[in-house]
Motif scaffolding. Structure first.
Motif, PDB file in Angstrom:
ATOM      1  N   UNK A 106     -13.666  11.003  11.062  1.00  0.00           N
ATOM      2  CA  UNK A 106     -13.344  12.192  10.273  1.00  0.00           C
ATOM      3  C   UNK A 106     -12.905  11.851   8.856  1.00  0.00           C
ATOM      4  N   UNK A 107     -12.380  10.667   8.661  1.00  0.00           N
ATOM      5  CA  UNK A 107     -11.782  10.330   7.379  1.00  0.00           C
ATOM      6  C   UNK A 107     -12.317   8.989   6.893  1.00  0.00           C
ATOM      7  N   UNK A 108     -11.464   7.970   6.897  1.00  0.00           N
ATOM      8  CA  UNK A 108     -11.881   6.624   6.507  1.00  0.00           C
ATOM      9  C   UNK A 108     -10.894   5.623   7.092  1.00  0.00           C
ATOM     10  N   UNK A 109     -11.294   4.380   7.088  1.00  0.00           N
ATOM     11  CA  UNK A 109     -10.410   3.330   7.583  1.00  0.00           C
ATOM     12  C   UNK A 109      -9.160   3.242   6.726  1.00  0.00           C
ATOM     13  N   UNK A 110      -9.360   3.217   5.421  1.00  0.00           N
ATOM     14  CA  UNK A 110      -8.240   2.996   4.516  1.00  0.00           C
ATOM     15  C   UNK A 110      -7.261   4.163   4.491  1.00  0.00           C
ATOM     16  N   UNK A 111      -7.695   5.348   4.946  1.00  0.00           N
ATOM     17  CA  UNK A 111      -6.804   6.509   4.981  1.00  0.00           C
ATOM     18  C   UNK A 111      -5.997   6.569   6.280  1.00  0.00           C
ATOM     19  N   UNK A 112      -6.347   5.725   7.252  1.00  0.00           N
ATOM     20  CA  UNK A 112      -5.679   5.797   8.548  1.00  0.00           C
ATOM     21  C   UNK A 112      -4.296   5.162   8.494  1.00  0.00           C
ATOM     22  N   UNK A 113      -3.302   5.943   8.852  1.00  0.00           N
ATOM     23  CA  UNK A 113      -1.929   5.464   8.959  1.00  0.00           C
ATOM     24  C   UNK A 113      -1.629   5.213  10.425  1.00  0.00           C
ATOM     25  N   UNK A 114      -1.198   4.018  10.729  1.00  0.00           N
ATOM     26  CA  UNK A 114      -0.860   3.685  12.110  1.00  0.00           C
ATOM     27  C   UNK A 114       0.259   4.575  12.620  1.00  0.00           C
TER      28      UNK A 114
END
Length: 193
Positions: free
Chosen positions: A20-28
């Motif tokens: 839905x978004x991107x890898x770099x936008x993912x916050x653990x």
């Protein structure tokens, strides 16, 4: 929630988020909160943190697609593409969001180890397609080229479908890939797979 279900659930959640978004936008932290998983448990299952979780999510998606490649009936080669297009439609309709491929998102990541994981998945997909075609009688170098053409066409179609918000690119690419593969198999005089 059992401890044994936390790891696979977080992997699937990461794959969904990336699509839905991107890898770099993912916050653990945000992903853990959305899945109601304590951060301590996340780091227990993924001591390498976000990079490890993302790589596992990319491998998970890669393995699911490999299963489809191995199970595909070359006599009805358009079925996997039709099936994926239908799944894309259903996800868009259920969530109101167009998705992209998490493996492509990982390949564009700013983190080298994540990019390398994505590259390995693409290599595996192309090799699996080439192996199926070679066993069916297609020349090895042609089969390798067609394997990469299938991956590139499909990933481009998924990206375009997300950009335009409908499945015309998926449907068109699926039909053309099916015709191309059928023609190659006919030219090779293939028997049963």
């Amino acid at each position: 929630m059992t401890t044994s279900s936390t790891r696979p659930r977080m992997i699937r959640a990461a794959a969904r988020f990336i699509s839905y978004s991107s890898v770099d936008a993912m916050s653990l932290r945000a992903l853990a909160a959305a899945e109601h998983v304590p951060m301590g448990s996340v780091y227990h299952h993924f001591p390498g943190g976000r990079g490890e979780l993302v790589s596992e999510a990319v491998r998970y998606v890669g393995d699911r697609i490999l299963e489809r490649i191995h199970a595909a009936d070359l006599d009805n080669i358009s079925e996997p593409f039709s099936s994926l297009a239908e799944r894309w439609r259903r996800t868009r309709d259920e969530t109101g969001r167009a998705v992209s491929c998490p493996v492509v998102a990982a390949a564009l990541s700013g983190q080298r180890d994540i990019r390398e994981t994505a590259h390995a998945v693409f290599d595996a997909w192309a090799a699996a397609i080439a192996a199926r075609l070679t066993r069916a009688g297609v020349d090895g170098s042609e089969a390798r080229e067609l394997g990469w053409a299938v991956i590139a066409s499909w990933e481009g179609a998924v990206t375009l479908a997300r950009a335009v918000g409908h499945t015309d690119p998926l449907d068109s690419v699926g039909r053309h890939l099916a015709a191309t593969i059928t023609a190659k198999l006919s030219a090779a005089g293939r028997g049963q797979m």
